[in-house]
Design a protein around this motif. Structure first.
Motif, short mmCIF file in Angstrom:
data_model
loop_
_atom_site.label_atom_id
_atom_site.label_comp_id
_atom_site.label_asym_id
_atom_site.label_seq_id
_atom_site.Cartn_x
_atom_site.Cartn_y
_atom_site.Cartn_z
N PRO A 63 8.61 18.64 33.06
CA PRO A 63 9.89 18.68 33.79
C PRO A 63 10.41 17.30 34.20
N LYS A 64 9.58 16.28 34.14
CA LYS A 64 10.01 14.93 34.51
C LYS A 64 10.74 14.23 33.36
N MET A 65 10.65 14.79 32.16
CA MET A 65 11.33 14.19 31.02
C MET A 65 12.76 14.72 30.93
N GLY A 66 13.68 13.86 30.51
CA GLY A 66 15.07 14.30 30.39
C GLY A 66 15.68 14.07 29.02
N THR A 67 14.97 13.33 28.14
CA THR A 67 15.52 13.05 26.81
C THR A 67 14.39 13.09 25.78
N LEU A 68 14.79 12.93 24.52
CA LEU A 68 13.83 12.86 23.41
C LEU A 68 13.68 11.42 22.92
N MET A 69 14.03 10.46 23.76
CA MET A 69 14.03 9.06 23.35
C MET A 69 12.66 8.58 22.87
N VAL A 70 11.57 9.09 23.46
CA VAL A 70 10.24 8.64 23.07
C VAL A 70 9.97 8.88 21.59
N PHE A 71 10.61 9.90 21.02
CA PHE A 71 10.36 10.23 19.62
C PHE A 71 11.15 9.34 18.66
#
Length: 421
Positions: free
Chosen positions: A50-58
């Motif tokens: 729930p602390k993640m907001g985007t898929l930027m890490v991928f």
């Protein structure tokens, strides 16, 4: 910046090999088979964080591989299982097989997990192959190979309220004054090119508002990244539809946005709305408001006039949003996850054209009939926008190819139109 799409490769671990071994103990010259089983290969697991907001890490890491299981040992010792690889994803992530497009999971709950590549089973040691006729088997299994696949991740924001409207209607300004969000704001179209989220608090209750980038004609067909924007509206429970009081034709804009929503998803077109006439700080908007309010009310809407810039009536708008949300059923993630509303499957032609008994042309199709039903035919600009929808969907060209001429009658749903070039 919100990264809302990604494609990654996942490879689970191979199972460890089983072992061929025999007991070698003093005073037991004919010890039986004692080869242990191999360990299980590691799984690749997606888990909602729930602390993640985007898929930027991928965007930075694409390949994920789990370790192989360990080989079986002597004395019937099972090899160690490999650790699973846990990949965190934000809530609202839809997971599909990249090759087939098949839905794997719709991840909406914090902590929810799904195995996207299962580790291989460990191979059996020779103990498993002992029989009355073969007491000293010299055979074992190798571990089962793991799975490898490409998967796509698509993020749909999980917000309570979606702000929709044409570009420059004032959605970002409204979000900035009612919440803690700090979106980019400027007086030109398409300031917002990624959805923004803000938490709005009222009487100790919180709602998440999403500022959806301005929609344009043809958005339901993907024009102007329409699909990328529209999918974020689908999970919202309530829409705040902002009209640009200083725009060329606010009523035509209202009709256009509703048509785009309904053309993309029929249920989306039925979602409850609060219609908001913005920019009441401008004289042009103040002059237009009485007539526009009258027309909207005649068509079943209950509009409210505000100025996001000066915060006129903004508090009343927030109060109304909370009141309407309180009357709506609670979101059911399980039901939503099981639904296929977001599937844009090709269920055949978008429309078909048939000839009537008196030579008239009849255009049939759920999308185009919905668009016709949602058009304000009393407004020239709305009619012009509907004609552009006909062009985007290919209806205009198809009618010409079918031989339509000026003066011919064309039926679309319940509407009878006279064809003109």
């Amino acid at each position: 910046m919100l990264a809302d799409e990604a494609k990654i490769n996942v490879r689970s671990g191979d199972g460890g090999d089983g072992l061929v071994a025999f007991r070698r103990e003093k005073y037991i010259p004919l010890g039986g088979p004692a080869g242990g089983d191999g360990g299980r290969g590691g799984d690749i697991i997606l888990r909602v964080n729930p602390k993640m907001g985007t898929l930027m890490v991928f965007k930075k890491k694409v390949h994920y591989k789990a370790a192989n299981g360990q080989r079986g040992g002597s004395s019937n010792k099972t090899g160690a299982n490999a650790d699973d690889v846990i990949i965190d994803v934000p809530a609202g992530t839809i997971v599909r097989d990249a090759d087939t497009g098949m839905l794997i999971a719709d991840m909406v709950k914090p902590g929810q997990e799904v195995v996207v590549a299962k580790g291989g089973r460990g191979g059996h040691g020779n103990t498993h192959f002992k029989s009355s006729s073969n007491k000293a088997p010299r055979v074992a299994e190798k571990g089962a190979p793991g799975e490898e696949r490409w998967i796509t991740l698509e993020l749909k924001l999980i917000a309570d309220v979606g702000l929709v409207g044409v570009p420059n209607a004032g959605k970002s300004t409204l979000l900035s004054v009612v919440s803690n969000a700090k979106p980019k704001i400027a007086d030109y179209p398409f300031t917002t090119i990624q959805p923004n989220l803000g938490v709005v608090t009222y009487d100790d209750a919180d709602l998440i508002f999403a500022d959806i980038p301005g929609l344009i004609e043809g958005a339901h067909m993907g024009v102007g990244l329409g699909h990328a924007f529209l999918r974020h509206v689908q999970r919202t429970r309530l829409l705040v539809h902002l009209l640009d009081g200083a725009g060329e034709d606010p009523l035509a804009d209202y009709n256009q946005i509703n048509a785009e929503l309904a053309l993309y998803d029929a249920d989306l077109g039925e979602k409850p709305q609060i219609v908001v006439f913005n920019k009441m700080d401008l004289p042009m908007a103040q002059e237009r408001w009485p007539e526009i309010e009258k027309t909207l009310r005649e068509n079943g809407a209950d509009p409210i006039a505000i100025s996001a810039a000066t915060q006129q009536n903004v508090k009343q708008l927030v109060q109304r949003a909370f009141e309407e949300m309180a009357q709506l059923p609670e979101r059911d993630p399980e039901t939503e996850a099981e639904s296929e509303l977001y599937e844009l499957e090709d269920n055949g032609p978008v429309f078909e054209i048939v000839r009537g008994g008196e030579g008239e042309y009849i255009v049939k199709g759920e999308r185009i009939e919905r668009a016709a039903a949602m058009t304000y035919w009393d407004y020239e600009e709305a009619v012009n926008r509907f004609q552009r929808i006909l062009e985007v969907l290919g209806v205009t060209q198809a009618l010409k190819e079918a031989g339509v001429e000026t003066g011919d009658t064309v039926f679309i749903g319940d509407y009878e139109l006279e064809w003109t070039d």
